[in-house]
Write a protein that holds these residues in place. Sequence first.
Motif, short mmCIF file in Angstrom:
data_model
loop_
_atom_site.label_atom_id
_atom_site.label_comp_id
_atom_site.label_asym_id
_atom_site.label_seq_id
_atom_site.Cartn_x
_atom_site.Cartn_y
_atom_site.Cartn_z
N GLY A 21 39.67 45.60 27.77
CA GLY A 21 41.08 45.35 27.48
C GLY A 21 41.62 44.05 28.01
O GLY A 21 42.82 43.79 27.92
N SER A 22 40.75 43.20 28.55
CA SER A 22 41.23 41.94 29.14
C SER A 22 41.45 40.88 28.07
O SER A 22 42.14 39.89 28.31
CB SER A 22 40.23 41.43 30.18
N GLY A 23 40.81 41.03 26.93
CA GLY A 23 40.93 40.02 25.89
C GLY A 23 40.17 38.75 26.17
O GLY A 23 40.38 37.74 25.49
N ARG A 64 31.25 50.94 40.11
CA ARG A 64 31.39 51.29 38.70
C ARG A 64 31.74 50.04 37.90
O ARG A 64 32.43 49.14 38.41
CB ARG A 64 32.47 52.35 38.53
N GLU A 65 31.25 49.98 36.64
CA GLU A 65 31.42 48.78 35.83
C GLU A 65 32.90 48.45 35.59
O GLU A 65 33.31 47.28 35.68
CB GLU A 65 30.71 48.96 34.48
N GLU A 66 33.75 49.47 35.33
CA GLU A 66 35.15 49.20 35.07
C GLU A 66 35.94 48.81 36.32
O GLU A 66 37.07 48.33 36.25
CB GLU A 66 35.82 50.42 34.42
N GLU A 67 35.28 48.94 37.51
CA GLU A 67 35.95 48.57 38.78
C GLU A 67 35.47 47.22 39.29
O GLU A 67 35.92 46.77 40.35
CB GLU A 67 35.67 49.65 39.82
N VAL A 68 34.52 46.59 38.58
CA VAL A 68 34.03 45.29 39.03
C VAL A 68 35.15 44.25 39.03
O VAL A 68 35.21 43.34 39.89
CB VAL A 68 32.84 44.84 38.14
N SER A 69 36.08 44.35 38.08
CA SER A 69 37.17 43.36 37.98
C SER A 69 38.11 43.37 39.18
O SER A 69 38.87 42.44 39.38
CB SER A 69 37.98 43.59 36.70
N GLY A 90 28.30 41.87 26.14
CA GLY A 90 28.23 43.28 26.49
C GLY A 90 28.76 43.56 27.87
O GLY A 90 29.46 44.55 28.11
N LEU A 91 28.41 42.70 28.84
CA LEU A 91 28.91 42.89 30.21
C LEU A 91 30.43 42.73 30.28
O LEU A 91 31.12 43.47 31.00
CB LEU A 91 28.21 41.88 31.13
N ILE A 92 30.97 41.72 29.52
CA ILE A 92 32.44 41.52 29.53
C ILE A 92 33.13 42.75 28.96
O ILE A 92 34.16 43.24 29.49
CB ILE A 92 32.80 40.27 28.72
N GLY A 93 32.60 43.31 27.89
CA GLY A 93 33.22 44.48 27.28
C GLY A 93 33.18 45.69 28.18
O GLY A 93 34.12 46.51 28.18
#
Length: 895
Positions: free
Chosen positions: A872-874, A795-800, A864-867
């Motif tokens: 919320g990472s800024g 999932r995109e929000e879990e890539v970090s 777009g990918l960063i967002g």
Amino acid sequence: MTAIKHALQRDIFTPNDERLLSIVNVCKAGKKKKNCFLCATVTTERPVQVRVVKVKKSDKGDFYKRQMAWELRDLAEVDAKDASKENPEFDLHFEKVYRWVASSTAEKNSFISCIWKLNQRYLRKKVEFVNVSSQLLEESVPSGESQSVAGGDEDALDDYQELNAREEQDIEGMMEVCEYAISNAEAFAEKLSRELQVLDGANIQSIMASEKQVNILMQLLDEALSEVDTIEGKLSSYEEMLQSVKEQMDQISQSNRLIQISNTNNGKLLDEIQFLVNYMDLSKGHIRALQDGDLSSPKGIEACINASEALLQCMNVALRPGHEKLMAVKQQQHLFTELRDTFARRLTNHLNNVFVHQGHDQSSTLSQHTAELTLPKHSPLHRDLLRYAKLMEWLKNTQREKYDGLSRTYVDYMTRLYEREIKDFFEVAKIKMAGTTKEGKGNKFATLPRKESALKQETESLHGSSGKLTGSTSSLNKLAVQSSSSRRSQSSSLLDMGNMSASDLDVADRTKFDKIFEQVLSELEPLCLAEQDFISKFFKLQQHSTLAQGEVESDGVVPSRQPPPGEHRHSMSLTEKDMVRLMMNKIFQSIETELNSLIALGDKIDSFHSLYMLVKMSHHVWTAQNVDPASYLSTTLGNVLVTVKRNFDKCISGQIRQMEEVKISKKSKVGILPFVTGFEEFAELAETIFRNAERRGDLDKAYVKLIRAVFMNVEKVANESQKTPRDVVMMENFHHIFSTQSRLKISCLETERREAKHKYTDHLQSYVINSLGQPLEKLNHFFEGVEARVAQGVREEEVSYQLAFNKQELRKVIKEYPGKEVKKGLDNLYKKVDKHLCEEESLLQVVWHSMQDEFIRQYKHFEGLIGRCYPGSGITMEFTIGDMLEYFSSIAQSH
């Protein structure tokens, strides 16, 4: 036979309202005997129909039946075979011949006699009776008979006769008086006999009592006879007296008839004499005009025309039978023949002198036209000669040999005159045409006298005996076209044109050539039309003409087959158009050769001249065909147009061949290819030349061939290019092609225009993508890994939370691309693009703007990918879109 006759009448003919008159028992000749009856019948109703009916006994033998019937009017002949001997055979000729054998000769004769009587009484068309005894045929039938079918002489045809109504009443009355008439016939007969005797006695007494009156009657008859004798005597004396009067009247009548015949003969003789005097008498004034009339003055010509027409009428008068035997007529005809021959000789000699005299006058004026591109006008000659047109018509009708001789003389004279004029005219045209390439540099060849000009010797090789160019090494090439590197070559190839300046295109030279060529055609056209009109009017070629084939061939007017030795030379009929065309072909035989030579020279100087020549020649051919499709001018210009069209096609093929042979430098960038700019200049020139031209279709076909060759060879050069990227070559050249087509709006190339735009757009996008590449390379690789994880199901929000793609790694990669480094990379990219692109097409800013759009697209993709993956990472990029726009703008302005 009587019983059979009554039976046939009762059973067969009475029901059909017919009466049987004669019957014969017969069988067919030469066959097995099958007896039948031939019956002669008449109808009881009017109009009476007479028939011959064949009746045959039925197979059972208990009754008779009607088998066949013929109308008597269809009977053509009756043949009794033998008129002197008894013979039962006879033939009846209807639509075919029926041969019969009667049971007896008597029956045959009776039947034939009945047929003859019926034929005489009822038929207008009489039947022919052959081999029939005259005793069987009655001599005549009373013509005034109007008896009905039921009465009269039919008793002669039939023994049986019915009682009429009156006879029946008388018999019934007698039988009523005598009651025993039926029971005692003998007593009734005796009573009738007694009464008859009483009547006979009464008759005798009456006769005896009238004897006195008979004697008195006889005496009166004797007196009447004596009176008749007296009257006859007087009539005889009167007749003798009248006989002498009759003889006198006959003599008077004979005398009157002779006088009338004499008067008639005198009247006819007077008519004949008056006819000969009226139609075969030529006035003395006409005779003087024919013998000594002045053929040089208008009045003298008019007098000769009137006299010749009068002579022709006298010679063509239709003489009546016997006139040609009169001595006066013979003498007059001989006089007419001598006058005709004398006047024909005078007219022929005078016209020959006129031809020569007019020829000298024309030749003296030639020098006035040599310096100018004009042909001498022959209208004065035509005007002078047309006064003799009626005399030429007279000569044509009376002395055809002299007429043909004058025609040949005129053609020979005019051939030499026109050949000299046309040759000089085309020499001036060639000098002026060749001089167009030298005048810009002070060349004076066009203004030098023809005899002193160096071009004269050079142009002579262009119109020799064959009228063709002698070769590419002619010194005219050196005089007409400079070998300087700044000048274009003779072929005027599209490749060479691409490297020339506007002055090198020599637009003025081409315009001047166009004017010269148009001037040549404009001078030739009225010349040919005027001469053709004059020939038609002067030689009176309105009707069919006949020329001896051998004579025509001898002077070259008609190119025809020479008859072999011993072959009789026959006549060949030619129409007016044929004669005019043959004379024009002879007189202007040099025009086509000179035109082809001039066209070859123009094509040799500049192959693009074929465009001008095609348009001009097509227009003049179209104009000539509208006037007369079969005229000499139309035919000749049509033949020359074929040559011009062939040169035009050769010019197009040459351009295509030179495109295929083009070579590019390996050390310098390609830029706009020479044949691309050459096509642009060709199209501009062609559109100017072919505006409203009749042969626009030829140009459209050439456009399609050229543009397809341009497309193919642009791709070929792009593939072979080493210094300049393929996309740059394709992009720049197809952009130039698209711009040219959009500006010129050539309708037939609309498909190619859209194709050029498509190729330009595709290769622009390809070059931008390939040249820009990945300006933020490490950042690009980082986000490619992120997209790969997402593609694997993360999932995109879990890539970090992935170790290799956490926020710390992202910040580390972003720090490697500060604004200064990005600007520096873009500056290097601009220099690289500037080296690839050429200055002529000015596509640098277009490419740079496209790269800016592509860079912004990539930047927005990263943001777009960063967002999405690092919410919320800024974390943000070291530079913004505004910074990017400022970088691109400042780089473009600095250069």
